[in-house]
Scaffold this motif. Sequence first.
Motif, PDB file in Angstrom:
ATOM      1  N   ALA A 103      -3.129 -35.655 -10.283  1.00 13.27           N
ATOM      2  CA  ALA A 103      -1.931 -35.497  -9.455  1.00 13.27           C
ATOM      3  C   ALA A 103      -0.762 -36.226 -10.103  1.00 13.27           C
ATOM      4  CB  ALA A 103      -2.178 -36.037  -8.053  1.00 13.27           C
TER       5      ALA A 103
ATOM      6  N   ASP B 166       3.385 -37.144  -9.061  1.00 14.60           N
ATOM      7  CA  ASP B 166       4.564 -37.105  -8.193  1.00 14.60           C
ATOM      8  C   ASP B 166       5.813 -37.177  -9.053  1.00 14.60           C
ATOM      9  OD1 ASP B 166       3.186 -37.001  -5.755  1.00 14.60           O
ATOM     10  OD2 ASP B 166       2.882 -39.161  -5.757  1.00 14.60           O
TER      11      ASP B 166
ATOM     12  N   PHE C  13       5.293 -32.601  -6.056  1.00 15.63           N
ATOM     13  CA  PHE C  13       4.103 -33.122  -6.719  1.00 15.63           C
ATOM     14  C   PHE C  13       3.371 -31.951  -7.364  1.00 15.63           C
ATOM     15  CE2 PHE C  13       2.301 -31.844  -2.675  1.00 15.63           C
ATOM     16  CZ  PHE C  13       1.044 -31.360  -3.011  1.00 15.63           C
TER      17      PHE C  13
ATOM     18  N   ARG D 260      -0.335 -30.601  -9.494  1.00 11.52           N
ATOM     19  CA  ARG D 260      -1.743 -30.773  -9.831  1.00 11.52           C
ATOM     20  C   ARG D 260      -1.948 -30.166 -11.216  1.00 11.52           C
ATOM     21  NH1 ARG D 260      -3.626 -34.409  -6.116  1.00 11.52           N
ATOM     22  NH2 ARG D 260      -3.133 -33.738  -3.988  1.00 11.52           N
ATOM     23  N   TYR D 261      -2.545 -30.961 -12.105  1.00  9.90           N
ATOM     24  CA  TYR D 261      -2.734 -30.476 -13.470  1.00  9.90           C
ATOM     25  C   TYR D 261      -4.044 -31.018 -14.007  1.00  9.90           C
ATOM     26  CZ  TYR D 261      -1.705 -35.101 -15.336  1.00  9.90           C
ATOM     27  OH  TYR D 261      -1.759 -36.436 -15.653  1.00  9.90           O
ATOM     28  N   ARG D 262      -4.468 -30.451 -15.117  1.00 12.82           N
ATOM     29  CA  ARG D 262      -5.648 -30.953 -15.812  1.00 12.82           C
ATOM     30  C   ARG D 262      -5.448 -30.797 -17.313  1.00 12.82           C
ATOM     31  NH1 ARG D 262     -10.835 -27.547 -14.408  1.00 12.82           N
ATOM     32  NH2 ARG D 262     -11.697 -29.175 -15.770  1.00 12.82           N
TER      33      ARG D 262
ATOM     34  N   GLU E 254       2.367 -37.488 -18.646  1.00 11.73           N
ATOM     35  CA  GLU E 254       2.973 -37.333 -17.324  1.00 11.73           C
ATOM     36  C   GLU E 254       4.487 -37.504 -17.384  1.00 11.73           C
ATOM     37  OE1 GLU E 254       1.017 -39.895 -14.569  1.00 11.73           O
ATOM     38  OE2 GLU E 254      -0.646 -38.479 -14.240  1.00 11.73           O
TER      39      GLU E 254
ATOM     40  N   ARG F  33       5.833 -23.321 -10.842  1.00 11.76           N
ATOM     41  CA  ARG F  33       4.536 -23.552 -11.477  1.00 11.76           C
ATOM     42  C   ARG F  33       4.363 -22.666 -12.699  1.00 11.76           C
ATOM     43  NH1 ARG F  33       0.049 -20.831  -8.314  1.00 11.76           N
ATOM     44  NH2 ARG F  33       1.116 -19.116  -9.384  1.00 11.76           N
TER      45      ARG F  33
ATOM     46  N   ASP G 271      -0.976 -26.382  -9.749  1.00 15.88           N
ATOM     47  CA  ASP G 271      -0.189 -26.115  -8.540  1.00 15.88           C
ATOM     48  C   ASP G 271       1.036 -27.015  -8.527  1.00 15.88           C
ATOM     49  OD1 ASP G 271       0.523 -24.982  -6.142  1.00 15.88           O
ATOM     50  OD2 ASP G 271      -0.781 -26.248  -4.927  1.00 15.88           O
TER      51      ASP G 271
ATOM     52  N   ARG H 219       4.041 -28.244  -5.551  1.00 18.19           N
ATOM     53  CA  ARG H 219       4.467 -28.213  -4.153  1.00 18.19           C
ATOM     54  C   ARG H 219       5.711 -29.085  -3.974  1.00 18.19           C
ATOM     55  NH1 ARG H 219       2.148 -24.339  -3.729  1.00 18.19           N
ATOM     56  NH2 ARG H 219       0.322 -23.779  -2.466  1.00 18.19           N
TER      57      ARG H 219
ATOM     58  N   LYS I 276       7.507 -31.556  -1.769  1.00 17.10           N
ATOM     59  CA  LYS I 276       7.121 -32.456  -0.680  1.00 17.10           C
ATOM     60  C   LYS I 276       8.183 -32.520   0.397  1.00 17.10           C
ATOM     61  CE  LYS I 276       6.254 -36.206  -2.953  1.00 17.10           C
ATOM     62  NZ  LYS I 276       5.823 -37.606  -3.232  1.00 17.10           N
TER      63      LYS I 276
END
Length: 294
Positions: free
Chosen positions: A67, A69, A88, A90-92, A112, A150, A166, A168, A170
């Motif tokens: 995650a 932010d 925020f 979500r990544y890998r 990041e 995204r 993803d 989003r 906030k």
Amino acid sequence: MKRLTYLLPIGIVAVAVLMASIFIVDEREKALVLQFGQIKRVKEDPGLAFKIPLIQEVVYYDDRILALDTDTIEVTPSDDRRLVVDAFARYRIADVVQFRQAVGVGGVAAAETRLSSILNAQIREVLGADQVTSDTILSEDRRGLMNRIRDQAQGEARSLGLNVVDVRLKQTNLPEQNLNATFERMRAEREREAADEIARGNEAAQRVRAQADRTVVELVSEARKEAEIVRGEADAERNGIYAQAYGADQNFFQFYRSLSAYEEALKGENSSMVIAPDSEFFEFFKSSQPGAAE
């Protein structure tokens, strides 16, 4: 005995070398085997693996979804109403080799920082595009905007060996100065609406009051009209009775009218009258019989 003395240190060194050549990869990780900073091997499957002691080293990277932010930024949609936005993601790490080559020893922290810059740039680009208004951003339609952010960030993040899963938003708020101006505008609009409602209420009340006054005037006029009619009919009936009585017995009629005159003249408590005794006013006091006056 001497052989045991020589073999024991050798055994210890051998065990130490063996232990130094073994490394374990957890199922939540991926590993890179580096030799003098160069990538020699990738270990993605969990389990035991071997490396050359002292020459090679192992670097581990998290294989889970991470995650991030983003920093709070201001964007200006097409309707020029600035918004404060933070998101925020979500990544890998999808490709550890490319990831290592892109960020070097900086690792996840450096990645990041760069990914945050990519996301902020895409947020500004998507939310500031034509036909994207603040109402669109604040409505349910912003799901499509987040998907666009995204997808566009994914293209740039791929060069870092990352996969953006993803994105989003906030919160999307007005800046403090705009927020105060918006509250003042909303208050002014509500006060204007309240004034309009009061004016319409006063107008309706005035119409009702005018209608009531008109009804009162009409009812009073009609009542007075009917009273005058009744009074006129009563006077006519009274005059008819008087005429009939006068025609039947003139002496009695004169006597009755004189008594009425006495009653009206003498009923006051403080009344004083100066009249001659032989005045015609006392005509019926001269005799006990009303007809004797003749």
